[in-house]
Design a protein around this motif. Structure first.
Motif, PDB file in Angstrom:
ATOM      1  N   ARG A 141       0.719  -1.058  -0.182  1.00 31.84           N
ATOM      2  CA  ARG A 141       0.511   0.050  -0.480  1.00 31.84           C
ATOM      3  C   ARG A 141       0.122   1.136  -0.136  1.00 31.84           C
ATOM      4  N   ALA A 142       1.793   1.119   0.935  1.00 32.43           N
ATOM      5  CA  ALA A 142       3.083   2.536   0.572  1.00 32.43           C
ATOM      6  C   ALA A 142       3.053   2.222  -0.339  1.00 32.43           C
ATOM      7  N   MET A 143       4.112   1.138  -0.774  1.00 33.64           N
ATOM      8  CA  MET A 143       4.597   1.545  -2.514  1.00 33.64           C
ATOM      9  C   MET A 143       3.609   2.106  -3.426  1.00 33.64           C
ATOM     10  N   LEU A 144       1.905   1.416  -3.913  1.00 32.31           N
ATOM     11  CA  LEU A 144       1.339   2.010  -4.538  1.00 32.31           C
ATOM     12  C   LEU A 144       0.832   3.143  -4.078  1.00 32.31           C
ATOM     13  N   MET A 145       1.364   4.096  -3.277  1.00 31.08           N
ATOM     14  CA  MET A 145       1.045   5.843  -2.550  1.00 31.08           C
ATOM     15  C   MET A 145       1.650   6.717  -2.751  1.00 31.08           C
TER      16      MET A 145
ATOM     17  N   GLU B 108      -5.668  14.339   8.232  1.00 29.75           N
ATOM     18  CA  GLU B 108      -3.967  15.796   7.904  1.00 29.75           C
ATOM     19  C   GLU B 108      -3.329  14.765   7.704  1.00 29.75           C
ATOM     20  N   ASP B 109      -3.732  13.004   7.449  1.00 29.74           N
ATOM     21  CA  ASP B 109      -2.259  12.901   7.289  1.00 29.74           C
ATOM     22  C   ASP B 109      -3.274  11.747   6.054  1.00 29.74           C
ATOM     23  N   ARG B 110      -3.964  11.976   5.374  1.00 28.06           N
ATOM     24  CA  ARG B 110      -4.512  11.158   4.017  1.00 28.06           C
ATOM     25  C   ARG B 110      -4.263  11.565   2.726  1.00 28.06           C
ATOM     26  N   HIS B 111      -3.814  13.100   3.159  1.00 23.78           N
ATOM     27  CA  HIS B 111      -2.702  13.188   1.422  1.00 23.78           C
ATOM     28  C   HIS B 111      -3.381  13.739   0.097  1.00 23.78           C
TER      29      HIS B 111
ATOM     30  N   ASN C 260       7.231   3.098  11.348  1.00 25.41           N
ATOM     31  CA  ASN C 260       6.364   2.111   9.945  1.00 25.41           C
ATOM     32  C   ASN C 260       5.243   2.417   9.696  1.00 25.41           C
ATOM     33  N   SER C 261       5.489   3.755   9.095  1.00 28.54           N
ATOM     34  CA  SER C 261       3.643   4.133   8.537  1.00 28.54           C
ATOM     35  C   SER C 261       4.270   5.205   7.309  1.00 28.54           C
ATOM     36  N   TRP C 262       2.857   5.183   6.730  1.00 33.85           N
ATOM     37  CA  TRP C 262       2.534   6.527   5.404  1.00 33.85           C
ATOM     38  C   TRP C 262       3.422   7.784   5.628  1.00 33.85           C
ATOM     39  N   GLN C 263       3.918   8.681   5.179  1.00 30.36           N
ATOM     40  CA  GLN C 263       5.134   9.779   5.311  1.00 30.36           C
ATOM     41  C   GLN C 263       4.502  10.498   5.260  1.00 30.36           C
ATOM     42  N   LYS C 264       3.854  11.744   6.243  1.00 26.70           N
ATOM     43  CA  LYS C 264       3.682  13.128   4.983  1.00 26.70           C
ATOM     44  C   LYS C 264       4.344  13.876   4.526  1.00 26.70           C
ATOM     45  N   GLU C 265       5.586  13.484   4.349  1.00 23.43           N
ATOM     46  CA  GLU C 265       6.539  14.427   3.251  1.00 23.43           C
ATOM     47  C   GLU C 265       6.395  13.507   2.202  1.00 23.43           C
ATOM     48  N   ASP C 266       5.485  12.257   1.876  1.00 21.32           N
ATOM     49  CA  ASP C 266       5.952  11.415   1.014  1.00 21.32           C
ATOM     50  C   ASP C 266       4.672  12.035  -0.057  1.00 21.32           C
TER      51      ASP C 266
ATOM     52  N   LEU D  43      -1.710   1.588   6.393  1.00 16.53           N
ATOM     53  CA  LEU D  43      -0.715   2.251   6.618  1.00 16.53           C
ATOM     54  C   LEU D  43      -1.014   3.351   7.509  1.00 16.53           C
ATOM     55  N   THR D  44      -0.827   3.033   9.226  1.00 15.86           N
ATOM     56  CA  THR D  44      -0.554   4.074  10.059  1.00 15.86           C
ATOM     57  C   THR D  44      -0.215   2.725  10.999  1.00 15.86           C
TER      58      THR D  44
END
Length: 498
Positions: free
Chosen positions: A86-90, A162-165, A113-119, A141-142
């Motif tokens: 999921r992280a690679m996909l996003m 705020e973390d949902r991009h 180990n979570s989806w990063q805000k800066e990505d 992803l969290t």
């Protein structure tokens, strides 16, 4: 590539054949960018799509979708595990570049180990380019923070807005495997406001998506939409499936269901026992639940059919890109293993069906390779949503090749096994159409090689690394070169170089 029919690129509106590959402005004749419906059921292996004629499974709606678009046979889940996929996909990045090395849970919180805000992510770019972006279903992803005084690992997690991009429609949860009683955080609902549902999750989510497609209050009709649907079934627990979907399988024996030549019950071989991925010693689950797994696939297929019908009813099918794929597969007794996170095709080979009637000719098939980080740049370029795509992606834009049905696509995909919090850990491998090659290290640090002839041994039953040193050397060099290009820290740890 092997086209099912002669490759042609035809605009339905036109007298003239016009393709703007340089700018990738893929708009239809009315000047509208395409919608996107990206569907990825969890743990759905490529063999379990009826049109592939492998598993004896009933999937009429996905089969029809495949006939109406293009099937990419070699779609590979580079890390066949939920959160890393999921992280690679996003993000379009490999795990050691996006921080999601393993499945998200409270034990991995200390590793961030979570989806990063800066990505800058798929949905960020979609919103920037004028899309209405929605997410329905499992996110995973969290990594939630541990709760003091509680020793058990926490898996489900609330992802704050705020973390949902950029997703503006949200009907999701972290990870929760109670398929008959799912729950969701809806849009801006706070953490303590879970919506609990007493209905099979796939059916309920299909209804949410149908409402979205029919333009309820959750989307802006004046914008194109991009909707991601992560269906939890056919992920275990296997028995959590409505009884009606079991009917095609209830009188079938295990021999009639588990037809792959590499299915074996009991213990795995000694060389596979050194690998920490997959699940060993539980092939009793395959005997008990093969019917349930295939029934869940059939049930998910039925819900996909309902959603596709809604697209048709609303006149949106022609200019909507529909993708059906998965985060990884399921071993289901092959090689004496269950689950995923190992290099065999049952785990890494995922479906990839793409239909776009306005631009992609029907009834096409490709043997090219598409890796997970390729999906984001490829779809964004197909959609003409290119403003702001990051330049530091690990994935490649394959949109032109897909539209042209061109053979000039990647001829391999990489395989990774990585331990939580340790980017340089684990195993690495490469799959081509001809062979699969993997390097592993055991607990003592000893290196082991695995090599399978994918042409003459399609079920990967014989490790021929010692028998064909020339092929092993060739793939070893190809693997190291690819890892070097991807700046993999694993090479430095093991002091490997060309």
């Amino acid at each position: 590539m092997k086209p099912r029919s002669k490759p042609v690129f035809q605009l339905l509106a036109g007298i003239v054949l016009i393709v703007c590959f340089s700018c990738h402005a893929q708009e239809d004749e009315a000047g509208k960018r395409p919608n996107l419906l990206f569907i990825f059921p969890d743990q759905l292996r490529n063999a379990a799509i009826g049109v592939n004629n492998e598993d004896p499974v009933h999937t009429p709606y996905m089969d029809q979708l495949a006939k109406e678009g293009m099937v990419i046979n070699n779609a590979i889940s580079n890390i066949p595990l939920c959160s890393p996929y999921r992280a690679m996909l996003m993000t379009g990045k490999l795990p050691y570049h996006n921080s999601v090395l393993s499945n998200c849970n409270s034990a991995r919180y200390r590793y961030n180990n979570s989806w990063q805000k800066e990505d800058v992510s798929f949905s960020d770019i979609l919103r920037r380019n004028g899309y209405d972006a929605g997410y329905v279903g499992k996110l995973h992803l969290t990594s939630p923070a541990p709760i003091p005084g509680i020793d058990s690992v926490i898996w489900d997690a609330y992802t704050p807005p705020e973390d949902r991009h950029g997703f503006n429609f949200w009907y999701s949860y972290g990870t929760f495997d109670q398929h008959h009683s799912p729950h969701y955080w809806v849009n801006n609902a706070p953490k303590d406001e879970l919506k609990e549902v007493q209905e099979w999750s796939a059916k309920h989510e299909a209804e949410v998506i149908i409402d979205y497609i029919k333009n309820d209050e959750n989307r802006n009709k004046d914008k194109p939409f991009a909707l991601f649907w992560s269906v939890n079934p056919p992920h275990p627990p296997y028995p959590l499936v409505p009884a009606k979907y079991l009917k095609p399988y209830e009188n079938k024996s295990n021999e009639e269901l588990l037809v792959r030549e590499n299915v074996r019950f009991g213990n795995t071989t000694e060389e596979l026992a050194r690998h920490p991925g997959g699940t060993r010693g539980r092939t009793d689950l395959a005997k008990e639940h093969a019917k349930d797994y295939f029934a869940m696939v059939t049930g998910v297929d039925a819900q996909i059919g309902r959603v596709l019908a809604a697209l048709e009813e609303e006149g949106l099918s022609e200019n909507t890109i529909v993708v059906v794929t998965s985060d990884h597969g399921e071993m289901m007794g092959s090689h004496g293993l269950m689950s995923k996170n190992v290099w065999f095709d049952e785990a890494i080979n995922i479906p990839f069906i793409i239909r776009w009637p306005a631009k992609i000719k029907a009834n096409q098939e490709s043997d090219a390779f598409i890796s997970v980080p390729d999906v984001m740049p490829t779809l964004l370029n197909l959609m003409g949503a290119t403003d702001g795509i990051p330049r530091d992606l690990d994935g490649s834009d394959l949109s032109t090749q897909i539209l042209e049905n061109s053979p000039q696509l990647p001829d391999y995909a990489l395989y990774y096994y990585i331990e939580a919090g340790q980017p340089a850990s684990g195993h690495r491998g490469i799959k081509t159409s001809k062979a699969t090659y993997v390097i592993t290290y055991d607990k003592s640090g000893k290196k082991h090689h695995f090599l399978y002839d994918n042409v003459n041994d399609p079920f990967q039953m014989h490790n021929i690394a010692a028998d064909d040193p020339d092929l092993a050397k060739l793939l070893h060099e190809k693997l190291l070169k690819a890892l070097e290009e991807k700046k993999d820290p694993w090479l430095r740890k093991h002091q490997l170089s060309l």
